[in-house]
Scaffold this motif. Structure first.
Motif, PDB file in Angstrom:
ATOM      1  N   UNK A 296     -42.874   4.870 -84.213  1.00  0.00           N
ATOM      2  CA  UNK A 296     -41.904   5.141 -83.142  1.00  0.00           C
ATOM      3  C   UNK A 296     -42.475   4.681 -81.797  1.00  0.00           C
ATOM      4  N   UNK A 297     -41.704   3.836 -81.112  1.00  0.00           N
ATOM      5  CA  UNK A 297     -42.147   3.313 -79.811  1.00  0.00           C
ATOM      6  C   UNK A 297     -41.302   3.971 -78.733  1.00  0.00           C
ATOM      7  N   UNK A 298     -41.965   4.534 -77.746  1.00  0.00           N
ATOM      8  CA  UNK A 298     -41.228   5.134 -76.640  1.00  0.00           C
ATOM      9  C   UNK A 298     -40.878   4.073 -75.612  1.00  0.00           C
ATOM     10  N   UNK A 299     -41.888   3.431 -75.049  1.00  0.00           N
ATOM     11  CA  UNK A 299     -41.618   2.488 -73.968  1.00  0.00           C
ATOM     12  C   UNK A 299     -42.638   1.358 -73.954  1.00  0.00           C
ATOM     13  N   UNK A 300     -42.152   0.172 -73.586  1.00  0.00           N
ATOM     14  CA  UNK A 300     -43.035  -0.992 -73.424  1.00  0.00           C
ATOM     15  C   UNK A 300     -43.062  -1.330 -71.938  1.00  0.00           C
ATOM     16  N   UNK A 301     -44.253  -1.249 -71.342  1.00  0.00           N
ATOM     17  CA  UNK A 301     -44.397  -1.543 -69.916  1.00  0.00           C
ATOM     18  C   UNK A 301     -44.807  -3.000 -69.722  1.00  0.00           C
ATOM     19  N   UNK A 302     -44.355  -3.634 -68.615  1.00  0.00           N
ATOM     20  CA  UNK A 302     -44.814  -4.993 -68.339  1.00  0.00           C
ATOM     21  C   UNK A 302     -46.294  -4.999 -67.935  1.00  0.00           C
ATOM     22  N   UNK A 303     -46.897  -6.143 -68.072  1.00  0.00           N
ATOM     23  CA  UNK A 303     -48.338  -6.316 -67.820  1.00  0.00           C
ATOM     24  C   UNK A 303     -48.807  -5.670 -66.521  1.00  0.00           C
ATOM     25  N   UNK A 304     -48.005  -5.841 -65.469  1.00  0.00           N
ATOM     26  CA  UNK A 304     -48.470  -5.382 -64.146  1.00  0.00           C
ATOM     27  C   UNK A 304     -48.390  -3.865 -63.984  1.00  0.00           C
ATOM     28  N   UNK A 305     -47.748  -3.177 -64.956  1.00  0.00           N
ATOM     29  CA  UNK A 305     -47.519  -1.730 -64.746  1.00  0.00           C
ATOM     30  C   UNK A 305     -48.394  -0.846 -65.640  1.00  0.00           C
ATOM     31  N   UNK A 306     -49.651  -1.248 -65.768  1.00  0.00           N
ATOM     32  CA  UNK A 306     -50.550  -0.481 -66.640  1.00  0.00           C
ATOM     33  C   UNK A 306     -50.828   0.914 -66.085  1.00  0.00           C
ATOM     34  N   UNK A 307     -50.994   1.024 -64.783  1.00  0.00           N
ATOM     35  CA  UNK A 307     -51.254   2.358 -64.209  1.00  0.00           C
ATOM     36  C   UNK A 307     -50.049   3.274 -64.460  1.00  0.00           C
ATOM     37  N   UNK A 308     -48.840   2.721 -64.303  1.00  0.00           N
ATOM     38  CA  UNK A 308     -47.617   3.500 -64.557  1.00  0.00           C
ATOM     39  C   UNK A 308     -47.552   3.896 -66.041  1.00  0.00           C
ATOM     40  N   UNK A 309     -47.996   2.974 -66.892  1.00  0.00           N
ATOM     41  CA  UNK A 309     -47.973   3.260 -68.334  1.00  0.00           C
ATOM     42  C   UNK A 309     -48.923   4.412 -68.671  1.00  0.00           C
ATOM     43  N   UNK A 310     -50.101   4.428 -68.058  1.00  0.00           N
ATOM     44  CA  UNK A 310     -51.041   5.531 -68.300  1.00  0.00           C
ATOM     45  C   UNK A 310     -50.464   6.852 -67.785  1.00  0.00           C
ATOM     46  N   UNK A 311     -49.795   6.802 -66.625  1.00  0.00           N
ATOM     47  CA  UNK A 311     -49.209   8.030 -66.061  1.00  0.00           C
ATOM     48  C   UNK A 311     -48.098   8.541 -66.987  1.00  0.00           C
ATOM     49  N   UNK A 312     -47.321   7.623 -67.535  1.00  0.00           N
ATOM     50  CA  UNK A 312     -46.225   7.983 -68.439  1.00  0.00           C
ATOM     51  C   UNK A 312     -46.794   8.648 -69.696  1.00  0.00           C
ATOM     52  N   UNK A 313     -47.866   8.062 -70.241  1.00  0.00           N
ATOM     53  CA  UNK A 313     -48.502   8.632 -71.444  1.00  0.00           C
ATOM     54  C   UNK A 313     -49.023  10.042 -71.152  1.00  0.00           C
ATOM     55  N   UNK A 314     -49.673  10.207 -70.008  1.00  0.00           N
ATOM     56  CA  UNK A 314     -50.267  11.509 -69.672  1.00  0.00           C
ATOM     57  C   UNK A 314     -49.187  12.576 -69.501  1.00  0.00           C
ATOM     58  N   UNK A 315     -47.976  12.166 -69.085  1.00  0.00           N
ATOM     59  CA  UNK A 315     -46.892  13.141 -68.889  1.00  0.00           C
ATOM     60  C   UNK A 315     -46.287  13.580 -70.212  1.00  0.00           C
ATOM     61  N   UNK A 316     -46.599  12.867 -71.320  1.00  0.00           N
ATOM     62  CA  UNK A 316     -46.078  13.262 -72.639  1.00  0.00           C
ATOM     63  C   UNK A 316     -44.982  12.332 -73.110  1.00  0.00           C
ATOM     64  N   UNK A 317     -45.363  11.331 -73.899  1.00  0.00           N
ATOM     65  CA  UNK A 317     -44.392  10.344 -74.388  1.00  0.00           C
ATOM     66  C   UNK A 317     -43.754  10.838 -75.685  1.00  0.00           C
ATOM     67  N   UNK A 318     -42.784  10.085 -76.179  1.00  0.00           N
ATOM     68  CA  UNK A 318     -42.170  10.370 -77.486  1.00  0.00           C
ATOM     69  C   UNK A 318     -42.495   9.169 -78.370  1.00  0.00           C
ATOM     70  N   UNK A 319     -43.651   9.215 -79.017  1.00  0.00           N
ATOM     71  CA  UNK A 319     -44.110   8.046 -79.779  1.00  0.00           C
ATOM     72  C   UNK A 319     -45.099   7.252 -78.932  1.00  0.00           C
ATOM     73  N   UNK A 320     -45.146   5.942 -79.179  1.00  0.00           N
ATOM     74  CA  UNK A 320     -46.199   5.126 -78.550  1.00  0.00           C
ATOM     75  C   UNK A 320     -45.771   4.463 -77.245  1.00  0.00           C
ATOM     76  N   UNK A 321     -46.737   4.318 -76.376  1.00  0.00           N
ATOM     77  CA  UNK A 321     -46.565   3.590 -75.115  1.00  0.00           C
ATOM     78  C   UNK A 321     -47.338   2.276 -75.253  1.00  0.00           C
ATOM     79  N   UNK A 322     -46.617   1.170 -75.017  1.00  0.00           N
ATOM     80  CA  UNK A 322     -47.230  -0.157 -75.170  1.00  0.00           C
ATOM     81  C   UNK A 322     -47.218  -0.914 -73.846  1.00  0.00           C
ATOM     82  N   UNK A 323     -48.076  -1.927 -73.774  1.00  0.00           N
ATOM     83  CA  UNK A 323     -48.058  -2.840 -72.628  1.00  0.00           C
ATOM     84  C   UNK A 323     -47.843  -4.248 -73.171  1.00  0.00           C
TER      85      UNK A 323
END
Ligand SMILES: NC(=O)c1ccc[n+]([C@@H]2O[C@H](COP(=O)([O-])OP(=O)(O)OC[C@H]3O[C@@H](n4cnc5c(N)ncnc54)[C@H](OP(=O)(O)O)[C@@H]3O)[C@@H](O)[C@H]2O)c1
Length: 328
Positions: A296-323
């Motif tokens: 299950x994939x929650x969200x795919x972030x663009x290359x430049x938004x890695x910090x946002x992706x880490x913040x999203x993961x820390x807040x509690x995703x539903x499945x995997x967070x990808x870049x």
């Protein structure tokens, strides 16, 4: 090529998008062009300096992902252009990880992208499914008809454990703090979903079990949840400790463990040898194909938004967070 690298331990603010040259593969290695990198909570622990083992900065984190073979190994298993998934190895721990557009990787930690899977699905599965398999199948010995409790069930390991638990025809109880994610866990197959932030969680679980208890717990949260898991386990039940998102330490009542003869065991995906990970990965892919399930994939972030992706993961995703590493 571009690589997200942290330049010193301490904070995710130390991550920078660097322009660097591609690495030279060593003996037994191939050069990979990363398509999608998966994020895992341990990547953040490593950057902030709270992971027991780490390479030397500047380095990229990212333990798994999906990639295309750019320079194969002479006489090796893969050819240029093959899509591969990266299984658990030293990548992103002691050496550069998948948050780089090109990485060198030992061939023995690669497996072909399973047939019919998208690259995103390939990136999302390896680390969390290997972990969930070690917990449920190897250490838990899950059997059809057993009851499995998954704490932190909405996360990467949690959704993998719910999926595998159902694939083995177990009854799955899944915990999440979010009503929306509890609905999605039900849709994923969980038989009982409960609010992990409910002060009466233990009683609600006992009511839902109609006096029964759980055979296995996949414990992703730790901290105060460990005692709840112990209380909900049956006699000779097993608690597989995977994560510690709710606390590094736990105060537990030893009497309950003694009287119920509970077994508490640590799960360590890093303990797989390359051959062990390959063998287990084949079983995971077969099992998922058998029940027509996918990661299950929650969200795919663009290359430049890695910090946002880490913040999203820390807040509690539903499945995997990808870049998506293919961007500029
Ligand atoms: N032992 C190993 O080999 C191994 C391998 C992989 C991962 N891990 C560890 O296992 C844990 C889970 O990994 P993951 O990839 O599944 O993480 P994840 O994707 O971040 O998900 C964990 C879920 O736990 C819940 N959660 C987080 N903090 C919480 C808190 N303080 N109290 C209650 N619930 C909380 C959140 O769900 P809700 O918001 O829905 O409640 C979150 O979605 C992490 O500690 C990770 O480092 C260990």
């Amino acid at each position: 090529m571009k690589a997200w690298r942290f330049h010193e331990f301490g904070s995710l603010d130390n991550l920078r998008l660097d322009e660097i040259s591609s690495p030279e593969p060593g003996p037994g290695e191939v050069l990979l062009r990363v398509e999608f990198a998966a994020l895992n909570p341990a990547d953040a622990y490593l950057i902030i300096g709270k992971y027991p083992r780490a390479g030397t900065p500047p380095m990229s984190v990212g333990r798994d992902g999906c990639a295309i073979v750019e320079v194969p190994r002479v006489g090796g298993r893969f050819k240029k252009g093959d899509r591969v998934v990266i299984l658990r190895s030293d990548i992103g721990v002691g050496r550069d990880g998948t948050l780089a557009q090109c990485i060198a990787a030992p061939e023995d930690c690669l497996a072909p992208l399973p047939e019919g899977w998208t690259s995103e699905e390939g990136a999302a599965a390896p680390l969390v499914f290997l972990t969930a398999w070690q917990a449920l199948v190897e250490k838990g010995g899950v059997e059809a008809g057993q009851t499995v409790l998954v704490t932190g069930a909405s996360g990467g390991v949690g959704t993998a454990a719910v999926t595998l638990g159902k694939a083995f025809n177990a009854r799955v109880i899944a915990l999440s703090r979010s009503a929306e994610k509890r609905d999605r866990l039900r849709a994923l197959g969980a038989d009982i979903v409960l609010d992990s932030s409910d002060p009466d969680l233990e009683q609600r679980a006992k009511d839902a079990l109609h006096g029964g208890r759980v055979d296995l717990v996949v414990e992703n949260l730790g901290g105060p949840f460990l005692q709840t898991s112990i209380n909900l386990a049956r006699e000779r039940g097993r608690i597989l400790v995977v994560g510690l998102l709710a606390g590094l330490t736990a105060e537990i009542i030893l009497g309950t463990i003694i009287f119920k003869q509970i077994r508490i065991e640590g799960v360590q995906v890093g303990a797989y040898t390359p051959q062990g990970a390959q063998a287990v990965w084949s079983k995971i892919v077969r099992k998922l194909d058998e029940v027509r399930a996918r990661p299950l994939i929650d969200q795919v972030f663009p290359l430049r938004e890695v910090r946002e992706a880490f913040a999203y993961l820390a807040a509690g995703a539903m499945g995997k967070v990808l870049v998506d590493m293919r961007g500029q």
